[in-house]
Write a protein that holds these residues in place. Structure first.
Motif, mmCIF file in Angstrom:
data_model
loop_
_atom_site.group_PDB
_atom_site.id
_atom_site.type_symbol
_atom_site.label_atom_id
_atom_site.label_comp_id
_atom_site.label_asym_id
_atom_site.label_seq_id
_atom_site.Cartn_x
_atom_site.Cartn_y
_atom_site.Cartn_z
ATOM 1 N N SER A 265 -27.002 -27.232 44.450
ATOM 2 C CA SER A 265 -25.478 -27.404 44.017
ATOM 3 C C SER A 265 -25.364 -29.040 44.080
ATOM 4 O O SER A 265 -25.297 -29.667 44.971
ATOM 5 C CB SER A 265 -24.499 -26.555 44.716
ATOM 6 O OG SER A 265 -24.751 -25.254 44.731
ATOM 7 N N HIS A 266 -24.270 -29.406 42.928
ATOM 8 C CA HIS A 266 -24.189 -30.540 43.154
ATOM 9 C C HIS A 266 -22.776 -31.065 42.245
ATOM 10 O O HIS A 266 -22.275 -30.248 41.368
ATOM 11 C CB HIS A 266 -25.336 -31.273 42.391
ATOM 12 C CG HIS A 266 -25.644 -31.178 41.020
ATOM 13 N ND1 HIS A 266 -26.486 -30.079 40.788
ATOM 14 C CD2 HIS A 266 -25.051 -31.643 39.551
ATOM 15 C CE1 HIS A 266 -26.663 -29.887 39.507
ATOM 16 N NE2 HIS A 266 -25.684 -30.982 38.794
ATOM 17 N N LYS A 267 -22.363 -32.362 42.229
ATOM 18 C CA LYS A 267 -21.160 -32.936 41.692
ATOM 19 C C LYS A 267 -21.631 -34.290 41.084
ATOM 20 O O LYS A 267 -22.109 -35.105 42.057
ATOM 21 C CB LYS A 267 -19.847 -32.743 42.381
ATOM 22 C CG LYS A 267 -18.694 -33.342 41.865
ATOM 23 C CD LYS A 267 -17.558 -33.388 42.484
ATOM 24 C CE LYS A 267 -16.291 -33.859 41.924
ATOM 25 N NZ LYS A 267 -14.978 -33.870 42.668
ATOM 26 N N ILE A 268 -21.293 -34.425 40.046
ATOM 27 C CA ILE A 268 -21.793 -35.991 39.553
ATOM 28 C C ILE A 268 -20.302 -36.618 39.402
ATOM 29 O O ILE A 268 -19.483 -36.565 38.674
ATOM 30 C CB ILE A 268 -22.353 -35.942 38.186
ATOM 31 C CG1 ILE A 268 -23.656 -35.035 38.256
ATOM 32 C CG2 ILE A 268 -22.505 -37.417 37.758
ATOM 33 C CD1 ILE A 268 -24.343 -34.923 36.924
ATOM 34 N N ASN A 269 -19.978 -37.665 40.283
ATOM 35 C CA ASN A 269 -18.816 -38.426 40.283
ATOM 36 C C ASN A 269 -18.848 -39.141 39.063
ATOM 37 O O ASN A 269 -17.796 -39.328 38.456
ATOM 38 C CB ASN A 269 -18.619 -39.330 41.631
ATOM 39 C CG ASN A 269 -18.334 -38.210 42.825
ATOM 40 O OD1 ASN A 269 -17.813 -37.128 42.679
ATOM 41 N ND2 ASN A 269 -19.187 -38.480 43.840
ATOM 42 N N GLU A 270 -19.938 -39.823 38.878
ATOM 43 C CA GLU A 270 -20.155 -40.991 37.798
ATOM 44 C C GLU A 270 -21.617 -41.270 37.646
ATOM 45 O O GLU A 270 -22.507 -41.588 38.418
ATOM 46 C CB GLU A 270 -19.325 -42.183 38.070
ATOM 47 C CG GLU A 270 -19.378 -43.413 37.122
ATOM 48 C CD GLU A 270 -19.038 -44.513 37.322
ATOM 49 O OE1 GLU A 270 -19.271 -45.408 36.718
ATOM 50 O OE2 GLU A 270 -18.380 -44.589 38.522
ATOM 51 N N ILE A 271 -21.889 -41.213 36.235
ATOM 52 C CA ILE A 271 -23.135 -41.876 35.791
ATOM 53 C C ILE A 271 -23.144 -42.535 34.659
ATOM 54 O O ILE A 271 -22.492 -41.957 33.570
ATOM 55 C CB ILE A 271 -24.288 -40.459 35.877
ATOM 56 C CG1 ILE A 271 -25.522 -41.239 35.238
ATOM 57 C CG2 ILE A 271 -23.722 -39.643 34.663
ATOM 58 C CD1 ILE A 271 -26.815 -40.301 35.390
ATOM 59 N N SER A 272 -23.432 -43.761 34.521
ATOM 60 C CA SER A 272 -23.320 -44.719 33.229
ATOM 61 C C SER A 272 -24.527 -45.293 33.025
ATOM 62 O O SER A 272 -25.232 -45.617 33.980
ATOM 63 C CB SER A 272 -22.095 -45.558 33.671
ATOM 64 O OG SER A 272 -22.274 -46.258 34.718
#
Length: 247
Positions: free
Chosen positions: A159-166
């Motif tokens: 399980s995960h949450k992507i706060n930011e990926i740019s």
């Protein structure tokens, strides 16, 4: 791995990982050790004997040595040597360095924890993929695999949450479709894949910037024209003087 199928291993990066407890709070790196730890023997030397006070330590890589004088002085170096050989480390407790460092106990202590991964990574501007997975990675039969034997578990919660990926330099109006995305795994096994297309757009030049460039070009043309005109003028003048002397 890029579009050609080439896997890029051990790339330079600026990525860090923080340990998180079950409530998502950062776990301090300092750990208080038990005062009742069992007394361990002296480190095992590569030649098979125990380290003496007048010897330099050179630990065994347990068959994964690449050179005759190759030493593995801690558990991580043994695991890295195995990784480069494409071998799995099935029982770390049989490795002297791992046993001395309490590797399996550390794995048990981290059971139920999560992590926060952040940082930057340089990549070629070609199609490819990168992934996050538990276990030490290595190449075997041209395949990229992860060694999960040390964990001794049949299931992993990813399980995960992507706060930011740019990608690339940040600029106003940029859209990062994976930001704030959250996935909760409800089964014993899981794998999540995301497909995105990165498209870089050029910023339009403002009228003032355009006008400045035009003025710079015009000024440059006038400067070069003036130099050429002066060169021609003085050249003709010198030629006339010489012709006058000859007559």
């Amino acid at each position: 791995m890029d579009i050609s199928g080439e896997a890029h291993l051990d790339v330079k990066h600026n990525i860090f990982k923080k340990r998180l407890d079950v409530n998502g709070k950062v776990i301090e790196p300092a750990r208080q050790e038990s005062i009742n730890q069992p007394k361990l023997d002296k480190p095992l030397q590569k030649h098979g004997g125990r380290l003496e006070h007048n010897e330099t330590y050179c630990g065994s890589c347990f068959g994964a040595e690449t050179e005759e004088d190759h030493c593995c002085n801690n558990c991580e170096e043994v695991r890295e040597a195995y990784r480069k050989k494409g071998w799995a480390l099935n029982n770390p407790d049989l490795i002297d360095q791992c046993k001395r460092e309490g590797f399996l106990q550390k794995i048990k202590d981290e059971d139920g924890e999560g992590c926060n991964v952040y940082g930057t990574l340089e990549a070629n501007k070609v199609a490819g993929n990168f992934h996050f997975a538990p276990g030490k990675s290595f190449q075997q039969a041209n395949m990229h695999v992860h060694d999960l034997m040390a964990f001794g578990k049949d299931s992993f919660n990813v399980s995960h949450k992507i706060n930011e990926i740019s990608f690339g330099v940040r600029y106003p109006g940029a859209v990062n479709p994976l930001d704030k995305l959250e996935r909760i795994q409800t089964t014993t096994h899981g794998m999540y894949q995301y497909f995105i297309k990165v498209k870089f757009t050029e910023k339009r030049m403002s009228f003032f910037h355009f006008l400045t460039n035009v003025c710079a070009i015009v000024g440059g043309v006038f400067s070069v024209s003036g130099i050429i005109d002066a060169f021609v003028y003085h050249g003709q003048k010198q030629i006339k003087k010489r012709l006058g002397k000859d007559t």
